[in-house]
Write a protein that holds these residues in place. Sequence first.
Motif, PDB file in Angstrom:
ATOM      1  N   THR A   1     -16.773   4.753   9.573  1.00  0.00           N
ATOM      2  CA  THR A   1     -16.666   5.293   8.380  1.00  0.00           C
ATOM      3  C   THR A   1     -17.758   4.357   7.483  1.00  0.00           C
ATOM      4  OG1 THR A   1     -14.629   5.781   8.242  1.00  0.00           O
ATOM      5  CG2 THR A   1     -15.861   5.783   6.008  1.00  0.00           C
ATOM      6  N   ARG A   2     -18.844   4.987   6.971  1.00  0.00           N
ATOM      7  CA  ARG A   2     -19.918   4.323   6.221  1.00  0.00           C
ATOM      8  C   ARG A   2     -19.347   3.118   5.000  1.00  0.00           C
ATOM      9  NH1 ARG A   2     -24.049   6.227   2.186  1.00  0.00           N
ATOM     10  NH2 ARG A   2     -22.515   7.782   1.566  1.00  0.00           N
ATOM     11  N   ASN A   3     -19.879   2.065   5.258  1.00  0.00           N
ATOM     12  CA  ASN A   3     -19.471   1.071   4.496  1.00  0.00           C
ATOM     13  C   ASN A   3     -18.222   0.474   4.604  1.00  0.00           C
ATOM     14  OD1 ASN A   3     -22.198   1.060   3.520  1.00  0.00           O
ATOM     15  ND2 ASN A   3     -21.492   2.562   1.741  1.00  0.00           N
ATOM     16  N   LEU A   4     -17.294   0.977   5.599  1.00  0.00           N
ATOM     17  CA  LEU A   4     -16.116   0.295   5.849  1.00  0.00           C
ATOM     18  C   LEU A   4     -16.323  -1.117   6.478  1.00  0.00           C
ATOM     19  CD1 LEU A   4     -12.957   0.980   5.922  1.00  0.00           C
ATOM     20  CD2 LEU A   4     -13.165   1.371   8.201  1.00  0.00           C
ATOM     21  N   ILE A   5     -15.553  -2.036   5.853  1.00  0.00           N
ATOM     22  CA  ILE A   5     -15.636  -3.346   6.681  1.00  0.00           C
ATOM     23  C   ILE A   5     -14.712  -3.635   7.617  1.00  0.00           C
ATOM     24  CG2 ILE A   5     -15.691  -5.924   6.371  1.00  0.00           C
ATOM     25  CD1 ILE A   5     -17.159  -5.504   3.905  1.00  0.00           C
ATOM     26  N   THR A   6     -14.743  -3.792   8.867  1.00  0.00           N
ATOM     27  CA  THR A   6     -13.640  -4.142   9.821  1.00  0.00           C
ATOM     28  C   THR A   6     -13.427  -5.672  10.234  1.00  0.00           C
ATOM     29  OG1 THR A   6     -15.511  -3.599  11.579  1.00  0.00           O
ATOM     30  CG2 THR A   6     -14.190  -1.782  10.822  1.00  0.00           C
ATOM     31  N   SER A   7     -14.247  -6.513   9.941  1.00  0.00           N
ATOM     32  CA  SER A   7     -14.180  -7.855  10.249  1.00  0.00           C
ATOM     33  C   SER A   7     -15.092  -8.784   9.425  1.00  0.00           C
ATOM     34  CB  SER A   7     -14.142  -8.121  11.680  1.00  0.00           C
ATOM     35  OG  SER A   7     -15.615  -7.748  12.159  1.00  0.00           O
ATOM     36  N   LEU A   8     -14.613 -10.074   9.391  1.00  0.00           N
ATOM     37  CA  LEU A   8     -15.640 -10.998   9.155  1.00  0.00           C
ATOM     38  C   LEU A   8     -15.833 -12.071  10.047  1.00  0.00           C
ATOM     39  CD1 LEU A   8     -13.859 -11.832   5.632  1.00  0.00           C
ATOM     40  CD2 LEU A   8     -15.700 -10.224   5.985  1.00  0.00           C
ATOM     41  N   THR A   9     -17.044 -12.486  10.037  1.00  0.00           N
ATOM     42  CA  THR A   9     -17.205 -13.532  10.994  1.00  0.00           C
ATOM     43  C   THR A   9     -17.596 -14.798  10.097  1.00  0.00           C
ATOM     44  OG1 THR A   9     -18.259 -12.170  12.493  1.00  0.00           O
ATOM     45  CG2 THR A   9     -18.962 -14.512  12.927  1.00  0.00           C
TER      46      THR A   9
ATOM     47  N   PHE B   1     -11.780  -2.966   3.395  1.00  0.00           N
ATOM     48  CA  PHE B   1     -11.519  -3.745   4.553  1.00  0.00           C
ATOM     49  C   PHE B   1     -10.400  -3.070   5.507  1.00  0.00           C
ATOM     50  CE2 PHE B   1     -10.157  -6.986   7.734  1.00  0.00           C
ATOM     51  CZ  PHE B   1     -11.298  -7.666   7.888  1.00  0.00           C
ATOM     52  N   TYR B   2     -10.676  -2.660   6.739  1.00  0.00           N
ATOM     53  CA  TYR B   2      -9.420  -2.107   7.494  1.00  0.00           C
ATOM     54  C   TYR B   2      -9.999  -2.034   9.080  1.00  0.00           C
ATOM     55  CZ  TYR B   2      -6.304   1.525   9.157  1.00  0.00           C
ATOM     56  OH  TYR B   2      -5.446   2.218   9.877  1.00  0.00           O
ATOM     57  N   ASP B   3      -9.220  -2.621   9.856  1.00  0.00           N
ATOM     58  CA  ASP B   3      -9.681  -2.797  11.179  1.00  0.00           C
ATOM     59  C   ASP B   3      -9.390  -1.409  12.019  1.00  0.00           C
ATOM     60  OD1 ASP B   3      -6.872  -2.214  11.625  1.00  0.00           O
ATOM     61  OD2 ASP B   3      -6.467  -3.952  12.916  1.00  0.00           O
ATOM     62  N   GLU B   4      -9.238  -0.323  11.244  1.00  0.00           N
ATOM     63  CA  GLU B   4      -9.460   1.160  11.807  1.00  0.00           C
ATOM     64  C   GLU B   4      -8.331   1.352  12.700  1.00  0.00           C
ATOM     65  OE1 GLU B   4     -13.631   1.229  13.295  1.00  0.00           O
ATOM     66  OE2 GLU B   4     -13.459   2.705  11.620  1.00  0.00           O
ATOM     67  N   SER B   5      -7.196   0.496  12.793  1.00  0.00           N
ATOM     68  CA  SER B   5      -5.883   0.599  13.514  1.00  0.00           C
ATOM     69  C   SER B   5      -4.585   0.702  12.650  1.00  0.00           C
ATOM     70  CB  SER B   5      -5.775  -0.682  14.293  1.00  0.00           C
ATOM     71  OG  SER B   5      -4.762  -0.614  15.123  1.00  0.00           O
ATOM     72  N   ALA B   6      -4.339  -0.286  11.901  1.00  0.00           N
ATOM     73  CA  ALA B   6      -2.981  -0.199  11.101  1.00  0.00           C
ATOM     74  C   ALA B   6      -2.967  -1.349   9.770  1.00  0.00           C
ATOM     75  CB  ALA B   6      -1.893  -0.451  11.940  1.00  0.00           C
ATOM     76  N   TYR B   7      -2.386  -1.208   8.756  1.00  0.00           N
ATOM     77  CA  TYR B   7      -2.013  -1.979   7.693  1.00  0.00           C
ATOM     78  C   TYR B   7      -1.878  -3.420   8.360  1.00  0.00           C
ATOM     79  CZ  TYR B   7       0.013  -4.812   4.503  1.00  0.00           C
ATOM     80  OH  TYR B   7       0.360  -5.970   3.724  1.00  0.00           O
ATOM     81  N   SER B   8      -0.933  -3.400   9.173  1.00  0.00           N
ATOM     82  CA  SER B   8      -0.294  -4.701   9.775  1.00  0.00           C
ATOM     83  C   SER B   8      -1.186  -5.393  10.519  1.00  0.00           C
ATOM     84  CB  SER B   8       0.964  -4.212  10.414  1.00  0.00           C
ATOM     85  OG  SER B   8       0.866  -3.639  11.450  1.00  0.00           O
ATOM     86  N   SER B   9      -2.199  -4.762  11.387  1.00  0.00           N
ATOM     87  CA  SER B   9      -3.061  -5.518  12.356  1.00  0.00           C
ATOM     88  C   SER B   9      -4.287  -5.967  11.260  1.00  0.00           C
ATOM     89  CB  SER B   9      -3.578  -4.461  13.411  1.00  0.00           C
ATOM     90  OG  SER B   9      -4.010  -3.431  12.888  1.00  0.00           O
TER      91      SER B   9
ATOM     92  N   LYS C   1       0.083  -0.615  -2.268  1.00  0.00           N
ATOM     93  CA  LYS C   1       0.356   0.260  -1.261  1.00  0.00           C
ATOM     94  C   LYS C   1      -0.310  -0.067  -0.003  1.00  0.00           C
ATOM     95  CE  LYS C   1       0.318   5.436  -0.806  1.00  0.00           C
ATOM     96  NZ  LYS C   1      -0.571   6.591  -0.910  1.00  0.00           N
ATOM     97  N   LYS C   2       0.719  -0.318   0.932  1.00  0.00           N
ATOM     98  CA  LYS C   2       0.190  -0.926   2.310  1.00  0.00           C
ATOM     99  C   LYS C   2      -0.224   0.352   3.034  1.00  0.00           C
ATOM    100  CE  LYS C   2       1.956  -4.420   0.646  1.00  0.00           C
ATOM    101  NZ  LYS C   2       1.004  -5.175  -0.370  1.00  0.00           N
ATOM    102  N   ASP C   3      -1.491   0.686   3.110  1.00  0.00           N
ATOM    103  CA  ASP C   3      -1.968   1.526   3.847  1.00  0.00           C
ATOM    104  C   ASP C   3      -3.598   1.321   4.208  1.00  0.00           C
ATOM    105  OD1 ASP C   3      -3.528   2.049   1.428  1.00  0.00           O
ATOM    106  OD2 ASP C   3      -2.892   3.863   0.737  1.00  0.00           O
ATOM    107  N   ALA C   4      -4.284   2.217   4.744  1.00  0.00           N
ATOM    108  CA  ALA C   4      -5.788   1.799   5.304  1.00  0.00           C
ATOM    109  C   ALA C   4      -6.555   1.484   4.194  1.00  0.00           C
ATOM    110  CB  ALA C   4      -6.184   3.214   5.890  1.00  0.00           C
TER     111      ALA C   4
END
Lengths: 65, 282
Positions: B42-50, B169-177, B118-121
Motif C-alpha cells: 500500500t502506498r506510503n505504508l511503512i513496514t519496518s525501520l532500519t 506502520f504495519y508489517d502487513e501481517s497482524a497487529y501482534s506481529s 484499537k488494536k488493528d492494522a
Amino acid sequence: MPRKVKMKKAGQTLNVPGMGRFSDDNITPEMYDKLVKLSPNFADSFVVEEEEEGAKPSDQNGEER
Amino acid sequence: MDCGKIKGGVGYNCDSPLQGAVEPTVRLFNKRQILGYGTGSTRNLITSLTLESGASGYLFEGFGRSVAPSQEVLKMASGQNLTKHQVVLYIFDRGQETKNIIQDLLLGSFIAVVEGTKKDADCFEVYGLNSGLMLAPGKINEQNADNGAYVITLSTPEGQGESRLPQTFYDESAYSSTKTLLDGYLYLPTITVVSDVTIGTAGGDAETITGTNFYGSQGSDDVVSLTWVKKTTGVEVSQATYTVTSATSITFNSVALTAGVWNLKVKTSKGTFLSPIKVTVS
C-alpha cells in the motif's frame, strides 16, 4: 560463488534517505554489501541466496520463470 | 505530473467504525539513527525501520490521556501545502535521570511511533519521519499543575513541513506481529525463566535467569542492576553480584532474603522489567 539478493518480503521497498529505494527490481549484491556495511541491521530486509556457478534461473527453486 | 489527483473514495464501515484515542505510550527514536525504512504494497505504508548498528528506540510511558498526537496543514511560502506533525506527551517523573533525558530532548530530532487503542492494522502511526520532531518552544513544566509532570511538545520544526501525513506502520501481517517488530527496536529486557523458584533465606543458592536483551542493543553486558522485590511489601534488596553470561542469561548466587515471595527486577540502559515469576524464600 555468485549471490542473489532478494527482499525478505515480496513487494517490499527499502527506502534509504540519501541512497535511494531498493526492491527486487534493483537490489544487487554490491549494493547489499554497501548497505550492510552501513548497518548490519539492513540485512534483516533481505534474503541472500548463493547460486551455483552456471546454474540457470529455473534451477534455483525448480519453477519455471 | 499526476500530483494532486485523488485516486479513490472512502466509505463508512458500519461493522468496524473508526475508533479514536491513543495509548499513553510513545516509542521515540533518534532521527539520525534511523537509516532506512521499508514500505509495503500500500502506498506510503511503512513496514519496518532500519536502525544504525547498536541503536535502539526508547519507550516513554504515561497514563490516561497523557499522549496527544495531532496533525495540521501548513501553507508554505512556496505555496505548497505540507503537514505539521505534533506529539504532546506528559512525563510523570522528576528524577535527575529523567531530567537528563529531557535535556537531551532539547537538542535532538526525533521520530515518534504512536499506538492507537484499537488494536488493528491501522493502530501504529509514525510522526516526523522526514523532517523529524523537535521540542517546541514554550513552558514544559509547572510545579503546581499535573503534580509537576513535564509536558513535552515534539513537533515539526518551524519553517519546515512533512510532505506526508503520519504514516501507518504495519508489517502487513497482524497487529501482534507489528507490535513485536516495534518492540524489538526497543531492546527492552525481559525475564522468562528463573531456574530455582524455591530458595533459602540464608542465600547462596545458585540461580540462572533466562530472558532477552541483557546486552541491550550492544554486543556486551548492558545490565545496570538486578534487584529482588518482595511481593507483599515492595521492599527491594539488591542482588549485588551477578554475571551476565549472554544476551539471554544471567547467573548468580542468591543474597540473603527474608522469608516470603519475591520477584526479580532487571534494569538495563533500555528499560526495567519486573518479572512476574514468583520465587519463594523460606
